[in-house]
Design an enzyme around this catalytic site. Structure first.
Site, PDB file in Angstrom:
ATOM      1  N   ASP A 196      38.989  39.898  38.046  1.00 50.93           N
ATOM      2  CA  ASP A 196      39.736  38.580  38.182  1.00 50.93           C
ATOM      3  C   ASP A 196      40.430  38.249  36.906  1.00 50.93           C
ATOM      4  OD1 ASP A 196      40.003  36.442  39.913  1.00 50.93           O
ATOM      5  OD2 ASP A 196      39.011  35.164  38.548  1.00 50.93           O
ATOM      6  N   GLU A 252      43.343  42.247  37.593  1.00 47.95           N
ATOM      7  CA  GLU A 252      44.277  41.467  38.026  1.00 47.95           C
ATOM      8  C   GLU A 252      45.133  40.992  36.756  1.00 47.95           C
ATOM      9  OE1 GLU A 252      45.122  36.690  39.688  1.00 47.95           O
ATOM     10  OE2 GLU A 252      43.317  37.423  38.558  1.00 47.95           O
TER      11      GLU A 252
HETATM   12  C1  NOJ Z   1      42.480  34.703  40.692  1.00 44.98           C
HETATM   13  C2  NOJ Z   1      41.933  34.787  42.183  1.00 44.98           C
HETATM   14  O1  NOJ Z   1      42.567  35.878  42.954  1.00 44.98           O
HETATM   15  C3  NOJ Z   1      42.136  33.250  42.654  1.00 44.98           C
HETATM   16  O2  NOJ Z   1      41.773  33.110  44.122  1.00 44.98           O
HETATM   17  C4  NOJ Z   1      41.344  32.407  41.694  1.00 44.98           C
HETATM   18  O3  NOJ Z   1      41.419  31.033  42.098  1.00 44.98           O
HETATM   19  C5  NOJ Z   1      41.575  32.620  40.164  1.00 44.98           C
HETATM   20  N1  NOJ Z   1      41.619  33.939  39.888  1.00 44.98           N
HETATM   21  C6  NOJ Z   1      40.322  31.981  39.377  1.00 44.98           C
HETATM   22  O4  NOJ Z   1      39.304  32.764  39.420  1.00 44.98           O
END
Ligand code: NOJ
Length: 511
Positions: A196, A252
């Site tokens: 993440d 991500e």
């Molecule tokens: C990316 C995640 O996919 C999302 O759902 C989340 O709110 C943010 N990162 C913060 O962790």
């Protein structure tokens, strides 16, 4: 020696947004046992792996992306024993398991942050004495300032909600903690991690202001993509490589360019990073071609993704915002076929195999995404793509929960026509199309070239080949003649062998 292709390189990975997949306990929230019960569905669908969004102990200020204990399952989702059973049953079905890891921030309920508020171990987070005003102008991704005050008046940084304080990655203790968390889940048999906010861990020394227009995920930013972050992933790679069985990690990473993305997947770093460029592109042959060219020029292990739990579902994006648009669905199916024909791996988001649209009319009191509340209702937030899946029956909860339970978000009445049960027996349904497309992709696995070759094609259409496969997609408004071929392998809509209708894609076999 002939090296086998590692499994993740051309895998189809199915994202399970755990809260909304299947609820076995009857509390209206999806859980691990619900997933276990639906593993046969996933293996029949034909995916290679599942990615589970966070199921760790959490007060759920951001749907579980606010982790209070990285080594335990939240009682809402089950127990560690349920998790172990899920992993072994998934493996028995031939499905790999990727779990989410959230290293940028914890929950404010994490023991470390609670201790920090007592003045103990503050250097694990980013506290700042400041004065009356926040230490800098940074804005939270969820609206509003990225700084809040702790009870003793000190400021702490949260790039997301105030309940998600950012870790201080300049503290070696944070490093060792996450190496240990990785090992904890690797020892339990996970095949990989989805990281993440992978480009956010380090903030520029001195915490300088961002230029006002630069609040997005940008390379030249004091917040995103700092060079130090790569050292973290080099170390994580060593840990992953020290385990047998091709363990992997996907980041991500939101970037402006494929070159910036490529920095995260250098040979000693992450195996993959999400390539959001296709998802961000409009419905346009020119735009799609540029994304493919830029990606393949920069990255050797490409990934493709159309939807996830953070963005408007692609059927609605392509339908120009209308939730139940025939055009959006036709384009969504066509885009899937094009994506599955490209080299690399594809990430699907639960419900796209049913052609689910975004739910745009959720009542304000039902909305739970912190973006909605923090923007004072100006931004709808992401609940519309997180509505629990419709499995069966003709009324809420559509088999998502046991009868009588109310799902955590209301399901639209139109979903009666979109349940798994309704679509499974219908050869023309989107579910049947996804199953057929995934079967066709498996049949071709290993026989296609690593690159793509473009063929001449009429304006607003694309034709490309990979060995014996030719993929064609028509983003224009008029039918286009098909290139020479032996037979049509699959179409996103019926294709007669001569003309490709608008908003349609097909796979052709050529010898
Ligand atoms: C990316 C995640 O996919 C999302 O759902 C989340 O709110 C943010 N990162 C913060 O962790």
């Amino acid at each position: 020696m002939h090296m086998e292709t590692p499994w993740w390189r051309d895998a189809v990975v199915y994202e399970i947004y755990v809260r909304s997949f299947a609820d076995a306990s009857g509390d209206g929230v999806g859980d691990l046992t619900g997933i276990r019960q639906r593993l046969p569905y996933l293996s029949e669908l034909g995916v290679d792996a599942i990615w589970l969004t966070p199921f760790y102990r959490s007060p759920m200020a951001d749907g579980g992306y606010d982790v209070a204990d990285y080594r335990d399952v939240d009682p809402l989702f089950g127990t560690l024993a349920d998790f172990d059973a899920l992993v072994s049953e998934a493996h028995a079905h031939g499905l790999r398991v990727i779990v989410d890891i959230v290293p940028n921030h914890s929950s404010a309920e994490h023991e470390w942050f609670k201790a920090a508020l007592r003045g103990d171990g503050r250097e694990r987070y980013i506290f700042h004495d400041g004065g009356e005003l926040p230490p800098n102008n940074w804005q939270s991704t969820f609206s509003g300032p990225a700084w809040s005050r702790s009870p003793d008046g000190k400021w702490y940084l949260h790039l997301f909600a105030p309940e998600q304080p950012d870790f201080n990655w300049r503290n070696p203790e944070v490093h060792s903690e996450f190496l240990d968390v990785l090992r904890f889940w690797l020892d339990r048999g996970v095949d990989g991690f989805r990281i993440d906010v992978a480009m956010g861990l380090y903030k520029a020394e001195g915490l300088p202001d961002t230029p006002p227009e630069d609040q997005a995920f940008k390379a030249e930013s004091p917040i995103w993509g700092r060079p130090e972050v790569h050292e973290v992933y080099r170390r994580w790679r060593e840990v992953l490589d020290s385990y047998p069985g091709e363990r992997m990690a996907i980041g991500e990473v939101w970037t402006d360019s494929a070159e910036d993305l490529a920095l995260y997947v250098r040979p000693d770093e992450l195996h993959q990073s999400f390539n959001f460029a296709w998802l961000e592109a409009p419905w346009s042959a020119t735009a799609f071609r540029k994304v493919v060219d830029d990606t393949l020029a920069a990255v050797t292990s490409p990934t493709w993704v159309l939807s996830n739990h953070d963005v408007v579902r692609h059927v609605t994006r392509y339908g120009e915002g209308l939730p139940h648009s025939t055009k959006g669905l036709a384009r969504g199916r066509a885009a899937l076929l094009a994506m599955l024909a490209l080299p690399g791996s594809a990430y699907l988001y639960q419900g796209e195999e049913l052609g689910l649209p975004e739910v745009t009319n959720l009542p304000p009191e039902a909305r739970q995404d912190p973006i909605f509340a923090r923007s004072l209702g100006k931004l709808p937030g992401r609940d519309g793509c997180r509505v629990p899946l419709p499995w069966s029956g003709a009324a809420e909860p559509y088999g998502f929960s046991p009868d009588g339970a109310r799902p955590w978000l209301p399901q639209p009445v139109e979903w009666t026509a979109l349940t798994v049960e309704r679509q499974a027996g219908d050869p023309g349904s989107t579910l049947s199309f996804y199953r057929e497309a995934l079967r066709a992709r498996r049949a071709l696995r290993g026989s296609l070239s690593d690159g793509v070759t473009w063929l001449d094609s009429p304006e607003e259409s694309l034709f490309f080949t990979r060995g014996s496969l030719t993929c064609v997609i028509n983003c224009g408004v008029a039918p286009v003649p098909l290139p020479p071929h032996d037979r049509v392998l699959i179409g996103s809509a019926p294709v007669d062998g001569h003309l490709l209708p608008p908003d349609t894609a097909a796979w052709l076999h050529t010898s």
